[in-house]
Design a protein around this motif. Structure first.
Motif, short mmCIF file in Angstrom:
data_model
loop_
_atom_site.label_atom_id
_atom_site.label_comp_id
_atom_site.label_asym_id
_atom_site.label_seq_id
_atom_site.Cartn_x
_atom_site.Cartn_y
_atom_site.Cartn_z
N LYS A 140 15.29 -37.41 -14.17
CA LYS A 140 16.43 -36.50 -14.23
C LYS A 140 16.58 -35.99 -15.66
O LYS A 140 16.55 -36.77 -16.62
N TRP A 141 16.74 -34.67 -15.81
CA TRP A 141 16.96 -34.08 -17.13
C TRP A 141 18.43 -34.24 -17.51
O TRP A 141 19.32 -33.99 -16.70
N MET A 142 18.66 -34.68 -18.77
CA MET A 142 20.01 -34.80 -19.30
C MET A 142 20.06 -34.13 -20.67
O MET A 142 19.09 -34.18 -21.43
N LEU A 143 21.20 -33.50 -20.97
CA LEU A 143 21.38 -32.86 -22.26
C LEU A 143 21.62 -33.92 -23.32
O LEU A 143 22.55 -34.73 -23.20
N GLY A 144 20.77 -33.93 -24.35
CA GLY A 144 20.91 -34.89 -25.44
C GLY A 144 21.53 -34.31 -26.69
O GLY A 144 22.12 -35.03 -27.49
N ALA A 145 21.42 -32.98 -26.85
CA ALA A 145 22.01 -32.33 -28.02
C ALA A 145 22.24 -30.85 -27.72
O ALA A 145 21.45 -30.22 -27.02
N LEU A 146 23.34 -30.34 -28.26
CA LEU A 146 23.68 -28.93 -28.15
C LEU A 146 24.21 -28.51 -29.51
O LEU A 146 25.16 -29.09 -30.02
N SER A 147 23.54 -27.53 -30.09
CA SER A 147 23.90 -27.12 -31.45
C SER A 147 24.03 -25.61 -31.54
O SER A 147 23.14 -24.87 -31.10
N PHE A 148 25.14 -25.15 -32.10
CA PHE A 148 25.41 -23.72 -32.28
C PHE A 148 25.14 -23.34 -33.74
O PHE A 148 25.72 -23.94 -34.65
N THR A 149 24.31 -22.34 -33.94
CA THR A 149 24.08 -21.77 -35.26
C THR A 149 24.54 -20.32 -35.21
O THR A 149 23.96 -19.52 -34.47
N ARG A 150 25.59 -20.01 -35.97
CA ARG A 150 26.11 -18.63 -35.95
C ARG A 150 25.13 -17.72 -36.67
O ARG A 150 24.66 -18.01 -37.76
N LEU A 151 24.83 -16.59 -36.02
CA LEU A 151 23.92 -15.61 -36.59
C LEU A 151 24.69 -14.60 -37.41
O LEU A 151 25.84 -14.27 -37.08
N LEU A 152 24.08 -14.13 -38.47
CA LEU A 152 24.71 -13.09 -39.28
C LEU A 152 24.63 -11.76 -38.56
O LEU A 152 23.64 -11.45 -37.89
N THR A 153 25.68 -10.99 -38.68
CA THR A 153 25.70 -9.65 -38.12
C THR A 153 25.93 -8.66 -39.26
O THR A 153 26.37 -9.07 -40.35
N PRO A 154 25.65 -7.38 -39.05
CA PRO A 154 25.90 -6.42 -40.12
C PRO A 154 27.34 -6.54 -40.62
O PRO A 154 28.27 -6.66 -39.83
N GLY A 155 27.49 -6.56 -41.92
CA GLY A 155 28.81 -6.70 -42.51
C GLY A 155 29.14 -8.13 -42.92
O GLY A 155 30.08 -8.37 -43.67
#
Length: 157
Positions: A140-155
């Motif tokens: 069974k697949w289980m989530l071990g890590a979830l990581s958000f990296t905010r991307l730069l946008t113009p401005g």
């Protein structure tokens, strides 16, 4: 001047390296059955997060999973509590790119998304590169890590 040239060279080389990685520049139709399974699991996860369906999420999230956000990091119990309470409401994830790399019993999925969320009663939309790490235990697949990296946008500076 020498430092600038070396810096530019490293940026160009890292860009080339990034685009030559396994799973990069592939269409979802070219994913293997195992990779398709992970992509579907990830999409289901986004829907369950939007629906605040902590029952399904608690089956998916490994008890020792780690969650990395713009405001900090924490474990499964706190993430489920935040979702259930609505402190962070993952309203909609518009998925633009997906890549999957499976190494033995570990799957690494990268999503480039625009996430509409409600945080503290305020609606916010942010572009993220999201890293999801799944581990297979007892078939069974289980989530071990979830990581958000905010991307730069113009401005952005």
């Amino acid at each position: 001047m020498k430092t600038i040239i070396i810096g530019l060279f490293l940026i160009i080389m890292s860009t080339q390296f990034t685009y030559s990685q396994p799973g990069a520049n592939r269409t979802p139709q070219s994913f293997t059955d195992k990779e398709q399974e992970i992509v579907k699991l990830s999409k289901d996860k986004w829907q369950w997060m939007s629906d605040k369906n902590v029952d399904e999420l608690s089956k998916l999230f490994h008890p020792k999973a780690e969650f990395v956000h713009m405001g900090g990091h924490w474990g499964t119990e706190q993430e489920l509590g935040i979702i259930k309470s609505g402190d962070i409401w993952y309203k909609k994830a518009d998925i633009h790119d997906v890549s999957v790399n499976i190494i033995d019993n570990t799957a690494i999925l990268l999503n480039r998304i625009d996430l509409l969320a409600e945080v503290g009663g305020n609606k916010v939309t942010n572009p993220f590169e999201v890293t999801e790490v799944y581990i297979k235990q007892d078939d069974k697949w289980m989530l071990g890590a979830l990581s958000f990296t905010r991307l730069l946008t113009p401005g952005d500076h």
